[in-house]
Design a protein around this motif. Sequence first.
Motif, PDB file in Angstrom:
ATOM      1  N   THR A 143      -2.792 -10.601 -10.970  1.00 17.41           N
ATOM      2  CA  THR A 143      -1.492  -9.950 -11.181  1.00 17.41           C
ATOM      3  C   THR A 143      -0.985  -9.143  -9.999  1.00 17.41           C
ATOM      4  O   THR A 143       0.121  -8.608 -10.056  1.00 17.41           O
ATOM      5  N   GLY A 144      -1.767  -9.016  -8.950  1.00 13.64           N
ATOM      6  CA  GLY A 144      -1.314  -8.271  -7.775  1.00 13.64           C
ATOM      7  C   GLY A 144      -1.421  -6.770  -7.943  1.00 13.64           C
ATOM      8  O   GLY A 144      -2.165  -6.261  -8.778  1.00 13.64           O
ATOM      9  N   ILE A 145      -0.650  -6.072  -7.141  1.00 19.06           N
ATOM     10  CA  ILE A 145      -0.582  -4.604  -7.199  1.00 19.06           C
ATOM     11  C   ILE A 145       0.317  -4.238  -8.372  1.00 19.06           C
ATOM     12  O   ILE A 145       1.369  -4.863  -8.569  1.00 19.06           O
ATOM     13  N   PRO A 146      -0.049  -3.227  -9.165  1.00 17.50           N
ATOM     14  CA  PRO A 146       0.828  -2.824 -10.281  1.00 17.50           C
ATOM     15  C   PRO A 146       2.253  -2.541  -9.796  1.00 17.50           C
ATOM     16  O   PRO A 146       2.467  -1.967  -8.730  1.00 17.50           O
ATOM     17  N   LYS A 147       3.221  -2.941 -10.600  1.00 17.08           N
ATOM     18  CA  LYS A 147       4.636  -2.842 -10.217  1.00 17.08           C
ATOM     19  C   LYS A 147       5.058  -1.411  -9.913  1.00 17.08           C
ATOM     20  O   LYS A 147       5.870  -1.184  -9.019  1.00 17.08           O
ATOM     21  N   GLN A 148       4.509  -0.421 -10.627  1.00 18.40           N
ATOM     22  CA  GLN A 148       4.892   0.973 -10.360  1.00 18.40           C
ATOM     23  C   GLN A 148       4.412   1.420  -8.978  1.00 18.40           C
ATOM     24  O   GLN A 148       5.126   2.129  -8.275  1.00 18.40           O
ATOM     25  N   ILE A 149       3.228   0.998  -8.578  1.00 23.69           N
ATOM     26  CA  ILE A 149       2.732   1.334  -7.235  1.00 23.69           C
ATOM     27  C   ILE A 149       3.633   0.683  -6.185  1.00 23.69           C
ATOM     28  O   ILE A 149       3.987   1.307  -5.180  1.00 23.69           O
ATOM     29  N   LEU A 150       4.038  -0.570  -6.429  1.00 22.25           N
ATOM     30  CA  LEU A 150       4.955  -1.238  -5.500  1.00 22.25           C
ATOM     31  C   LEU A 150       6.289  -0.501  -5.437  1.00 22.25           C
ATOM     32  O   LEU A 150       6.824  -0.269  -4.345  1.00 22.25           O
ATOM     33  N   ALA A 151       6.824  -0.111  -6.589  1.00 25.60           N
ATOM     34  CA  ALA A 151       8.107   0.595  -6.618  1.00 25.60           C
ATOM     35  C   ALA A 151       8.007   1.928  -5.872  1.00 25.60           C
ATOM     36  O   ALA A 151       8.921   2.301  -5.125  1.00 25.60           O
ATOM     37  N   ASP A 152       6.899   2.629  -6.047  1.00 25.32           N
ATOM     38  CA  ASP A 152       6.703   3.918  -5.379  1.00 25.32           C
ATOM     39  C   ASP A 152       6.542   3.775  -3.870  1.00 25.32           C
ATOM     40  O   ASP A 152       6.750   4.749  -3.135  1.00 25.32           O
ATOM     41  N   ASN A 153       6.146   2.608  -3.404  1.00 32.23           N
ATOM     42  CA  ASN A 153       5.892   2.368  -1.974  1.00 32.23           C
ATOM     43  C   ASN A 153       6.721   1.207  -1.442  1.00 32.23           C
ATOM     44  O   ASN A 153       6.318   0.537  -0.491  1.00 32.23           O
ATOM     45  N   PHE A 154       7.894   0.968  -2.029  1.00 33.75           N
ATOM     46  CA  PHE A 154       8.628  -0.246  -1.699  1.00 33.75           C
ATOM     47  C   PHE A 154       9.098  -0.302  -0.245  1.00 33.75           C
ATOM     48  O   PHE A 154       9.177  -1.377   0.341  1.00 33.75           O
ATOM     49  N   GLU A 155       9.364   0.837   0.371  1.00 33.23           N
ATOM     50  CA  GLU A 155       9.793   0.849   1.772  1.00 33.23           C
ATOM     51  C   GLU A 155       8.681   0.387   2.709  1.00 33.23           C
ATOM     52  O   GLU A 155       8.949  -0.016   3.833  1.00 33.23           O
ATOM     53  N   THR A 156       7.443   0.456   2.250  1.00 33.54           N
ATOM     54  CA  THR A 156       6.306   0.005   3.055  1.00 33.54           C
ATOM     55  C   THR A 156       5.564  -1.132   2.344  1.00 33.54           C
ATOM     56  O   THR A 156       4.344  -1.251   2.438  1.00 33.54           O
ATOM     57  N   THR A 157       6.324  -1.950   1.631  1.00 38.85           N
ATOM     58  CA  THR A 157       5.778  -3.146   0.982  1.00 38.85           C
ATOM     59  C   THR A 157       6.258  -4.370   1.757  1.00 38.85           C
ATOM     60  O   THR A 157       7.455  -4.509   2.027  1.00 38.85           O
ATOM     61  N   PHE A 158       5.314  -5.227   2.116  1.00 34.55           N
ATOM     62  CA  PHE A 158       5.609  -6.388   2.952  1.00 34.55           C
ATOM     63  C   PHE A 158       5.083  -7.665   2.310  1.00 34.55           C
ATOM     64  O   PHE A 158       4.359  -7.612   1.322  1.00 34.55           O
ATOM     65  N   ARG A 159       5.426  -8.764   2.905  1.00 34.98           N
ATOM     66  CA  ARG A 159       4.949 -10.065   2.442  1.00 34.98           C
ATOM     67  C   ARG A 159       4.532 -10.907   3.635  1.00 34.98           C
ATOM     68  O   ARG A 159       4.892 -10.609   4.764  1.00 34.98           O
TER      69      ARG A 159
END
Length: 181
Positions: A111-127
């Motif tokens: 399932t990857g990283i929990p969506k809330q953690i991604l939302a909290d760090n979205f400016e430093t989320t990459f692909r």
Amino acid sequence: MNQRKLHIVLYETEIAQNVGAIMRTCVATAAKLHIIEPLGFPFDERHLSRPSANEFKYVDMVRYDDWAHFQELNPNVTLFCLSRYGKQPISDYDFTKVDGDVFIMFGKESTGIPKQILADNFETTFRIPMVPEARSINISNCVGITAYEVLRQWDYLNLSKVEVQKGENYIVEGNWKGLED
């Protein structure tokens, strides 16, 4: 030697073979491994020794009971996340401008990283860019790709750029002739 360090953070990983391969990458890159539990396998040498090519005993590693425990012990880090939901490639970020250590989180295989953690760090989320039909790349490959992108930007900080075990001139001097690797 520069004190800057790369940190690989695994969130509730599920497959021992992936963790073993990631351990091997961490040893080769001098990265510190952070493992957030629970895990999907028994964390022991029997499960990790072979996939880590026996690097299990050399990895610089910390284990955490859960996400809250990780946050408690790492309160002021900037967390970089790798996710299919990121909107820019990891190579677009200039890691030479980061003052200090870099922590990059990878999520569990299912399932990857929990969506809330991604939302909290979205400016430093990459692909990692891939064809639109592909859902993901194996986590151990993602760690390797990402670690080496950061280290490339740091000019392979503290890593050898030549063969040291057999010597940097092993091939050109012909020392391999008549021998098997």
